[in-house]
Design a protein around this motif. Structure first.
Motif, PDB file in Angstrom:
ATOM      1  N   ASP A   1       0.797  -1.215   0.000  1.00 30.31           N
ATOM      2  CA  ASP A   1       0.000   0.000   0.000  1.00 30.31           C
ATOM      3  C   ASP A   1       0.833   1.271   0.000  1.00 30.31           C
ATOM      4  OD1 ASP A   1       0.881  -0.606   2.543  1.00 30.31           O
ATOM      5  OD2 ASP A   1      -0.912   0.133   3.555  1.00 30.31           O
ATOM      6  N   ALA A   2       2.095   1.213   0.439  1.00 32.14           N
ATOM      7  CA  ALA A   2       2.928   2.415   0.462  1.00 32.14           C
ATOM      8  C   ALA A   2       3.105   3.006  -0.935  1.00 32.14           C
ATOM      9  CB  ALA A   2       4.297   2.100   1.072  1.00 32.14           C
ATOM     10  N   LEU A   3       3.125   2.147  -1.956  1.00 31.72           N
ATOM     11  CA  LEU A   3       3.275   2.641  -3.326  1.00 31.72           C
ATOM     12  C   LEU A   3       2.077   3.481  -3.745  1.00 31.72           C
ATOM     13  CD1 LEU A   3       4.747  -0.481  -5.168  1.00 31.72           C
ATOM     14  CD2 LEU A   3       5.964   1.586  -4.492  1.00 31.72           C
ATOM     15  N   PHE A   4       0.907   3.174  -3.191  1.00 32.99           N
ATOM     16  CA  PHE A   4      -0.300   3.912  -3.545  1.00 32.99           C
ATOM     17  C   PHE A   4      -0.323   5.301  -2.909  1.00 32.99           C
ATOM     18  CE2 PHE A   4      -1.234  -0.375  -4.565  1.00 32.99           C
ATOM     19  CZ  PHE A   4      -2.233  -0.365  -5.518  1.00 32.99           C
ATOM     20  N   GLU A   5       0.588   5.550  -1.982  1.00 28.36           N
ATOM     21  CA  GLU A   5       0.655   6.842  -1.315  1.00 28.36           C
ATOM     22  C   GLU A   5       1.630   7.802  -1.990  1.00 28.36           C
ATOM     23  OE1 GLU A   5       1.654   5.821   2.669  1.00 28.36           O
ATOM     24  OE2 GLU A   5      -0.141   4.593   2.970  1.00 28.36           O
ATOM     25  N   LEU A   6       2.407   7.315  -2.971  1.00 27.27           N
ATOM     26  CA  LEU A   6       3.325   8.186  -3.695  1.00 27.27           C
ATOM     27  C   LEU A   6       2.529   9.099  -4.624  1.00 27.27           C
ATOM     28  CD1 LEU A   6       6.135   5.613  -4.539  1.00 27.27           C
ATOM     29  CD2 LEU A   6       6.111   7.307  -2.701  1.00 27.27           C
ATOM     30  N   PRO A   7       2.915  10.357  -4.748  1.00 31.24           N
ATOM     31  CA  PRO A   7       2.081  11.353  -5.437  1.00 31.24           C
ATOM     32  C   PRO A   7       1.653  10.970  -6.845  1.00 31.24           C
ATOM     33  CG  PRO A   7       3.870  12.424  -4.271  1.00 31.24           C
ATOM     34  CD  PRO A   7       4.119  10.949  -4.157  1.00 31.24           C
ATOM     35  N   PHE A   8       2.580  10.599  -7.714  1.00 29.52           N
ATOM     36  CA  PHE A   8       2.228  10.328  -9.105  1.00 29.52           C
ATOM     37  C   PHE A   8       1.918   8.856  -9.317  1.00 29.52           C
ATOM     38  CE2 PHE A   8       3.325   9.532 -13.613  1.00 29.52           C
ATOM     39  CZ  PHE A   8       2.408  10.398 -14.190  1.00 29.52           C
TER      40      PHE A   8
ATOM     41  N   GLY B   1       1.028   6.637  -7.191  1.00 25.02           N
ATOM     42  CA  GLY B   1      -0.167   6.235  -6.473  1.00 25.02           C
ATOM     43  C   GLY B   1      -1.438   6.525  -7.245  1.00 25.02           C
ATOM     44  N   ARG B   2      -1.480   7.668  -7.923  1.00 22.21           N
ATOM     45  CA  ARG B   2      -2.654   8.022  -8.713  1.00 22.21           C
ATOM     46  C   ARG B   2      -2.830   7.055  -9.880  1.00 22.21           C
ATOM     47  NH1 ARG B   2      -0.902  13.369  -7.698  1.00 22.21           N
ATOM     48  NH2 ARG B   2       0.066  13.564  -9.755  1.00 22.21           N
ATOM     49  N   TRP B   3      -1.684   6.681 -10.497  1.00 24.86           N
ATOM     50  CA  TRP B   3      -1.782   5.735 -11.610  1.00 24.86           C
ATOM     51  C   TRP B   3      -2.264   4.375 -11.125  1.00 24.86           C
ATOM     52  CZ3 TRP B   3       0.584   1.029 -12.592  1.00 24.86           C
ATOM     53  CH2 TRP B   3       0.295   0.493 -13.846  1.00 24.86           C
ATOM     54  N   LEU B   4      -1.670   3.886 -10.053  1.00 26.90           N
ATOM     55  CA  LEU B   4      -2.037   2.572  -9.549  1.00 26.90           C
ATOM     56  C   LEU B   4      -3.521   2.508  -9.206  1.00 26.90           C
ATOM     57  CD1 LEU B   4       1.043   1.894  -7.227  1.00 26.90           C
ATOM     58  CD2 LEU B   4       0.511   0.703  -9.359  1.00 26.90           C
TER      59      LEU B   4
END
Length: 251
Positions: A79-86, A88-91
């Motif tokens: 889930d940490a990857l989904f919190e990255l700004p760009f 996360g939006r793509w995922l």
């Protein structure tokens, strides 16, 4: 709750997915060169792809490779990857599946992945579950989820070794370093043989041994790309050191 978009039939043809593909894979096409081998091992129909984890840029590099070879990817990612700004939006827009470890939602994510593979989709799992902590960026010991998905679905478990994303976005940072131009190396191997395992009788030790088998295949592919011999043993995240992977490696 865990997203169930990945279960939707035809989501990879949806506007959200296609828009996410353009925004996420377009820049990496422009910024990098490609060295792709072994695409003949990507099967028709549902499969699970197991890859090493070396950078936050991995989803872009791996996703572009799989998409451009006719396998729109769905990532089972922490889930940490989904919190990255760009990223996360793509995922999120592309219906990818976050894994919140240590919660009931991790079980739901596993169910999403199994159903997606059964629906003919390509599910990507990084068995290390986090960017490698090996000092030389070799693959670490892997978790068993990727094996359990393959056994539950009877689908091919395809190993993929990659190298280059760590130069585009070095370990420990989310900042791109596109110059000088980087090459994204991808090597796909033949499916890992799990024919000796029966879903109804497999034990925890069986799963751990099979996970080691998967990581051995990935490590071999990474070694081919790097032109190097990997060190003996494999990094254990919990112990913070390399541990033997074969009995003959015992001191």
């Amino acid at each position: 709750m865990t997203s169930s978009k990945v279960r939707q039939r035809g989501i990879e043809r949806s506007f959200a997915y296609r828009s996410a593909v353009v925004s996420m894979f377009g820049p990496i096409r422009v910024m990098t060169d490609s060295d792709w081998q072994g695409t003949e091992h990507l099967p028709n129909g549902g499969c699970v792809v197991a890859a090493n984890h070396i950078s936050y840029a991995d989803p872009s590099a791996l996703g572009r490779f799989l998409h451009d070879n006719g396998h729109p990817p769905f990532f089972l990612a922490k889930d940490a990857l989904f919190e990255l700004p760009f990223l996360g939006r793509w995922l999120t827009a592309a219906g990818q599946v976050p894994v919140r470890r240590g919660t009931g939602e991790a079980i739901s994510a596993y169910a999403d992945a199994v159903e997606a593979v059964r629906a003919g989709k390509t599910v990507v799992v990084m068995p290390e579950s986090t960017i490698t902590k090996d000092p030389d960026l070799w693959p670490m010991r892997g978790k068993t989820g990727v094996v359990r998905i393959a056994l539950a679905t009877g689908c091919p478990l395809v190993p993929l070794g990659q190298w280059g994303a760590q130069d585009l976005m070095p370990r420990g940072t989310t900042r791109l370093q596109p110059w000088p131009r980087k090459t994204m190396h991808m090597r796909v191997g033949p499916p890992v043989d799990l024919s000796d395992l029966s879903p109804g009788t497999v034990t925890r030790d069986d799963l751990l041994a099979a996970a080691d088998r998967v990581m051995e295949a990935i490590t071999g592919l990474v070694a081919e790309i790097r032109g190097e011999t990997p060190p003996p043993g494999r990094w254990d995240l919990a112990l913070g050191r390399r541990v033997p992977t074969h009995p003959e490696e015992q001191p």
